[in-house]
Design a protein around this motif. Structure first.
Motif, PDB file in Angstrom:
ATOM      1  N   HIS B   8     -14.282 -42.320 -90.158  1.00 57.26           N
ATOM      2  CA  HIS B   8     -14.637 -41.031 -90.743  1.00 57.26           C
ATOM      3  C   HIS B   8     -14.735 -39.973 -89.668  1.00 57.26           C
ATOM      4  CE1 HIS B   8     -16.321 -38.275 -93.646  1.00 57.26           C
ATOM      5  NE2 HIS B   8     -17.294 -38.000 -92.802  1.00 57.26           N
ATOM      6  N   GLN B   9     -15.344 -40.360 -88.566  1.00 59.93           N
ATOM      7  CA  GLN B   9     -15.462 -39.419 -87.458  1.00 59.93           C
ATOM      8  C   GLN B   9     -14.080 -39.004 -86.955  1.00 59.93           C
ATOM      9  OE1 GLN B   9     -17.794 -40.892 -84.207  1.00 59.93           O
ATOM     10  NE2 GLN B   9     -17.708 -38.978 -83.080  1.00 59.93           N
ATOM     11  N   ALA B  10     -13.233 -39.956 -86.824  1.00 61.09           N
ATOM     12  CA  ALA B  10     -11.888 -39.660 -86.343  1.00 61.09           C
ATOM     13  C   ALA B  10     -11.181 -38.719 -87.305  1.00 61.09           C
ATOM     14  CB  ALA B  10     -11.093 -40.956 -86.172  1.00 61.09           C
ATOM     15  N   ALA B  11     -11.340 -39.006 -88.581  1.00 61.74           N
ATOM     16  CA  ALA B  11     -10.686 -38.163 -89.575  1.00 61.74           C
ATOM     17  C   ALA B  11     -11.213 -36.750 -89.522  1.00 61.74           C
ATOM     18  CB  ALA B  11     -10.868 -38.760 -90.971  1.00 61.74           C
ATOM     19  N   ALA B 124      -6.941 -26.397 -71.232  1.00 62.55           N
ATOM     20  CA  ALA B 124      -8.016 -27.329 -70.865  1.00 62.55           C
ATOM     21  C   ALA B 124      -8.824 -27.766 -72.076  1.00 62.55           C
ATOM     22  CB  ALA B 124      -8.927 -26.676 -69.813  1.00 62.55           C
ATOM     23  N   VAL B 125      -9.116 -26.808 -72.944  1.00 64.67           N
ATOM     24  CA  VAL B 125      -9.911 -27.125 -74.137  1.00 64.67           C
ATOM     25  C   VAL B 125      -9.190 -28.136 -75.007  1.00 64.67           C
ATOM     26  CG1 VAL B 125     -10.652 -26.133 -76.341  1.00 64.67           C
ATOM     27  CG2 VAL B 125     -11.253 -24.995 -74.205  1.00 64.67           C
ATOM     28  N   LEU B 126      -7.930 -27.884 -75.241  1.00 67.72           N
ATOM     29  CA  LEU B 126      -7.155 -28.798 -76.085  1.00 67.72           C
ATOM     30  C   LEU B 126      -7.125 -30.191 -75.467  1.00 67.72           C
ATOM     31  CD1 LEU B 126      -5.366 -29.180 -78.602  1.00 67.72           C
ATOM     32  CD2 LEU B 126      -3.408 -28.561 -77.187  1.00 67.72           C
ATOM     33  N   LYS B 127      -7.021 -30.227 -74.190  1.00 64.68           N
ATOM     34  CA  LYS B 127      -6.957 -31.522 -73.521  1.00 64.68           C
ATOM     35  C   LYS B 127      -8.217 -32.320 -73.803  1.00 64.68           C
ATOM     36  CE  LYS B 127      -6.185 -33.607 -68.981  1.00 64.68           C
ATOM     37  NZ  LYS B 127      -6.052 -33.400 -67.529  1.00 64.68           N
ATOM     38  N   TYR B 133     -10.584 -37.175 -79.289  1.00 64.67           N
ATOM     39  CA  TYR B 133      -9.973 -37.648 -80.536  1.00 64.67           C
ATOM     40  C   TYR B 133      -9.330 -39.015 -80.341  1.00 64.67           C
ATOM     41  CZ  TYR B 133      -6.500 -37.739 -84.296  1.00 64.67           C
ATOM     42  OH  TYR B 133      -5.710 -38.097 -85.355  1.00 64.67           O
ATOM     43  N   PHE B 134      -8.607 -39.135 -79.302  1.00 62.45           N
ATOM     44  CA  PHE B 134      -7.940 -40.405 -79.055  1.00 62.45           C
ATOM     45  C   PHE B 134      -8.949 -41.510 -78.759  1.00 62.45           C
ATOM     46  CE2 PHE B 134      -3.865 -39.040 -79.727  1.00 62.45           C
ATOM     47  CZ  PHE B 134      -3.463 -37.996 -78.913  1.00 62.45           C
ATOM     48  N   GLN B 135     -10.005 -41.123 -78.113  1.00 65.25           N
ATOM     49  CA  GLN B 135     -11.026 -42.129 -77.825  1.00 65.25           C
ATOM     50  C   GLN B 135     -11.602 -42.683 -79.112  1.00 65.25           C
ATOM     51  OE1 GLN B 135     -13.938 -40.397 -75.210  1.00 65.25           O
ATOM     52  NE2 GLN B 135     -12.865 -41.079 -73.378  1.00 65.25           N
ATOM     53  N   VAL B 140     -11.837 -46.896 -83.253  1.00 68.68           N
ATOM     54  CA  VAL B 140     -11.561 -47.328 -84.630  1.00 68.68           C
ATOM     55  C   VAL B 140     -10.598 -48.494 -84.611  1.00 68.68           C
ATOM     56  CG1 VAL B 140     -10.432 -46.673 -86.764  1.00 68.68           C
ATOM     57  CG2 VAL B 140     -11.987 -45.080 -85.659  1.00 68.68           C
ATOM     58  N   HIS B 141      -9.584 -48.329 -83.835  1.00 69.69           N
ATOM     59  CA  HIS B 141      -8.561 -49.368 -83.756  1.00 69.69           C
ATOM     60  C   HIS B 141      -9.154 -50.673 -83.253  1.00 69.69           C
ATOM     61  CE1 HIS B 141      -4.523 -50.947 -83.492  1.00 69.69           C
ATOM     62  NE2 HIS B 141      -4.732 -51.317 -82.247  1.00 69.69           N
TER      63      HIS B 141
END
Lengths: 634, 157
Positions: B8-11, B124-127, B133-135, B140-141
């Motif tokens: 849910h957090q990832a979503a 930088a912010v997007l990074k 997000y990937f973490q 989740v994975h």
């Protein structure tokens, strides 16, 4: 993922696919794509996308590496996708190289979606232009470009080979080598045809047993009949069956007519498309010599048809031109140039010049417009006489058209208005050499001729032979030399004035044909055209100067830098004329004419511009081997 | 449960990235490319992008330091940077790049300097956001793998 439907009727391409990757049934899966992009992120994404399309992907981040891949493995790739902006080489340059050397479809990509960059891609010959970021949907359908290109090549082969129809027609023609003066063109054409026939006949016999359709060579007369039939029916209502009936040619099948009709339609469409393009750019790069082209480019296929249909345009000449044009179109892409050439002729022939106004509007060079239009409209009787003379001589020399006399007469009839026509005709008939008085009309004619010639040549050599020509400057020289050996038969070219365009193109083209593998004539022609074309391409939107430079360089190659115009015309056209003493005056005239009025480079520019629409060289089989600048009246 | 919460957090994070304009459709295209053979394709590409895009930033800084200002070169570098950024769907970043190019075209050095700071910041912010997000996705994975294993264990036992 939707792999797309395998083209059903594309049997030959399937065959080629078989040889290429061995998985024809899964087409377009296995399409071998070479991706070139210096951005690693984009490259990785593209690679993944293409792999998801089930294509075979090769990536590289440098253009030089890409070229190396392509050169090392000439048949190893089906399509190339390249970024426009790369550090080591401009994407457009790579595009040119690939087009010239490997003749593969190339798709350009860029984050830049500004119109001029996209236009640059188009003019450099890219088959598509993708805006970054590239989406999957855009890549899914790139196989269409491969199919399209192969299809064009296949059709080109189809047209190049002699067919039963052609043989039948040849029987009706007078013996080939008998009379060069009166039927040099035809003889020449026949010779070239004969050679091709000799080469291809065996093939054709074999092919008839394969899946391939019987090859039909659309000769001038045949195409003429075709056009007549189409005009009778109306371009919209012309269906192959009816056309076939009207044509009433034994041995011609409905399929032959259908495919020819398809090409003809594409040709007309491209013509109007190119003319629009040309119109937009005409003012920028069309100099005075472009007058003929200006109007021509503005002519649409409809106009052409209308002209033809209205009877103002000799159907025979139109057919001839179209036949050549279509033949060439078969090779690569549409042939706006031939059509344009035809228009020129038509414009000359049509005193009304319906497009005159349009041309004038579009053509910045009023002088040229007036000149061009002047021929039919403003020409005095003297000029008209000249015109008639050329037409007459052309008619009398008409190469491979059996009804030479009738053609010329009809041409003259349609074109010639002055009462002295009969006299002129008689005069012309009696002489081989073109004795066109120097008049205002002549420049126009000369313009037309070189344009036509260039157009023809250019069309033919727009894409493919370019690299040969570019890389073999010596061929240019050979061209001039070989011409002397190869053009004895082309004497007719000198004598024709009227359809000089047709004739010149024909002879030029034929010369090219002859030189293909036989001499360097066509190579040089291609060189000339190609260099010009390349320079055109390179110049991007600024076309005139590069073309001129190319012309100059070509001329230099020919060994005479002093009078490039002359050189160009000589190389393209005059060579045949040199062979005959009687042509000398013409040559002189031409040289003078070019240098005086337009400069060949301008003409070439115009022609090349026309050609850039993707014009195809005109096939010899169409009988367009007589286009020479020689016929310009002095 | 935890797994669901992680998911849910990832979503939510993903949705926020789109809603707040950090990412656009191109990112979806990247996600569509993920498959069994390349389960982390998006992350891989983003990593590739960030390792490569640093050179653009550096080049622009070097060019901005030079005198006289070479707007054409700046525009050129930024054009490439923009192309690269757009390929991962970096929407806001792309906008800032375009703004920078606008200033270059009119030769507004101050505008360029100012916008460049925005570009750097967005970059930088997007990074950071994508890294987080990937973490979460990774968690989740991992959690799903563990969960599945646990389930399997339960079943077999």
């Amino acid at each position: 993922m939707d792999l797309g439907v395998k083209p059903v009727s594309f049997t030959s391409s399937s065959a080629s696919w078989k040889s290429a990757d061995g998985v024809p049934d899964q087409f377009p899966a296995g399409l071998r794509v070479l991706v070139v992009d210096d951005d690693p992120t984009c490259l990785r994404i593209l690679e993944k996308m293409l792999k998801n399309c089930l294509y075979e992907v090769t990536t590289c981040n440098r253009a030089e590496v890409a070229l190396k891949f392509l050169r090392d493995n000439k048949n190893g790739y089906d399509i190339v996708i390249s970024d426009v902006h790369m550090p080591d080489m401009d994407g457009f340059k790579l595009l040119e190289h690939v087009g010239l050397e490997m003749d593969l479809p190339v798709i350009m990509m860029s984050a830049d979606d500004s119109k001029n960059v996209v236009m640059k891609g188009v003019t450099h010959g890219a088959c598509d232009y993708l805006i970054k970021p590239v989406r999957m949907e855009a890549l899914k359908n790139i196989w269409q470009h491969v199919v399209r290109k192969k299809k064009h090549e296949w059709k080109e082969k189809d047209f190049e080979q002699s067919g039963s129809v052609d043989e039948v027609e040849r029987q009706h023609k007078p013996p080939e080598d008998v009379d060069y003066s009166s039927s040099a063109n035809e003889g020449n054409w026949k010779n070239s045809k004969k050679r091709k026939d000799e080469e291809d006949e065996a093939e054709e016999r074999d092919d008839s047993s394969t899946l391939k359709k019987p090859r039909v060579v659309w000769s001038v007369e045949l195409h003429q009949q075709f056009v007549t039939a189409v005009n009778q029916l109306g371009i919209d209502k012309a269906v192959p069956k009816k056309i076939l009936e009207l044509m009433n040619v034994p041995g011609l099948t409905r399929e032959n007519v259908a495919s020819h009709l398809q090409k003809y339609r594409l040709y007309l469409r491209r013509l109007s498309g190119v003319s629009q393009h040309q119109n937009g750019l005409g003012s920028s790069f069309m100099g005075p010599p472009d007058a003929p082209f200006g109007p021509m480019s503005s002519l649409s296929g409809v106009d052409l048809q209308a002209l033809a249909a209205s009877g103002q345009l000799p159907p025979q000449s139109l057919a001839t031109i179209q036949a050549a044009a279509l033949g060439r179109a078969a090779t690569k892409s549409a042939i706006p140039v031939p059509l344009i050439d035809q228009r020129n002729i038509f414009s000359f022939e049509n005193p009304k010049l319906r497009f005159l106004d349009g041309q004038q509007q579009q053509n910045n060079n009023s002088k040229q417009v007036s000149l061009l239009h002047g021929i039919p409209t403003n020409m005095d009787s003297k000029q008209l006489a000249t015109l008639h003379q050329s037409a007459q001589s052309f008619g009398s020399m008409n190469m491979h058209v059996h009804s030479q006399a009738s053609q010329s007469n009809s041409l003259l009839t349609q074109m010639v208005q002055p009462p002295s026509r009969a006299q002129i005709l008689n005069e012309i008939n009696g002489s081989h050499a073109l004795n066109l008085p120097s008049s205002a009309g002549q420049p126009v004619l000369s313009q037309a001729v070189p344009n036509a010639v260039l157009g023809q040549n250019g069309i033919e050599n727009v894409r493919r032979p370019a690299f040969t020509s570019v890389s073999q400057p010596s061929t240019v020289v050979d061209f001039s030399r070989s011409q002397s050996t190869e053009f004895p038969e082309n004497s007719f070219s000198l004598n024709r004035t009227q359809d000089w365009r047709l004739q010149d193109v024909r002879s030029t083209f034929e010369a090219q044909q002859h030189s293909n593998g036989r001499g360097s004539l066509d190579v040089s022609s291609s060189v000339l055209i190609q260099q010009q074309f390349s320079s055109n391409q390179k110049s991007g939107q600024n076309r005139i100067p590069p073309v001129r430079k190319a012309a100059f360089s070509v001329a230099d190659g020919l060994g005479n830098t002093s009078n490039i115009g002359q050189q160009l015309s000589s190389s393209l056209v005059d060579n045949p004329s040199r062979i005959k003493a009687e042509r000398l005056p013409d040559m002189g005239f031409q040289n003078g004419l070019f240098s005086e009025h337009f400069g060949q480079e301008d003409l070439m520019t115009a022609i090349l511009k026309q050609q850039q629409g993707g014009m195809e060289p005109i096939e010899n089989e169409f009988g367009f081997d007589g286009y020479h600048l020689d016929n310009l009246p002095v | 449960m935890e797994g669901h919460q992680l998911q849910h957090q990832a979503a939510c994070m993903r949705k926020a990235l789109f809603d707040q304009g950090y990412l656009d459709d191109q990112f979806l295209q990247l996600e569509d490319l993920e498959d069994e053979a390349n389960p982390n394709f998006v992350e891989e590409v983003v990593k590739l992008y960030y390792s490569d895009s640093a050179r653009f930033i550096r080049n622009i800084e070097l060019t901005l330091d030079k005198n006289p200002f070479d707007f054409e070169k700046l525009d050129d570098i930024m054009h490439q940077f923009k192309g690269s950024s757009s390929s991962i769907g970096a929407k806001k970043l792309k906008t800032e790049c375009t703004q920078f190019q606008e200033y270059c075209k009119i030769g507004n050095f101050e505008g360029c300097m100012r916008t460049f700071q925005e570009v750097k910041q967005e970059h930088a912010v997007l990074k950071k956001k994508l890294e987080s997000y990937f973490q979460v996705f990774l968690l989740v994975h991992v959690y799903n793998c563990v969960y599945v294993c646990v389930d399997v264990h339960f079943v077999t036992n």
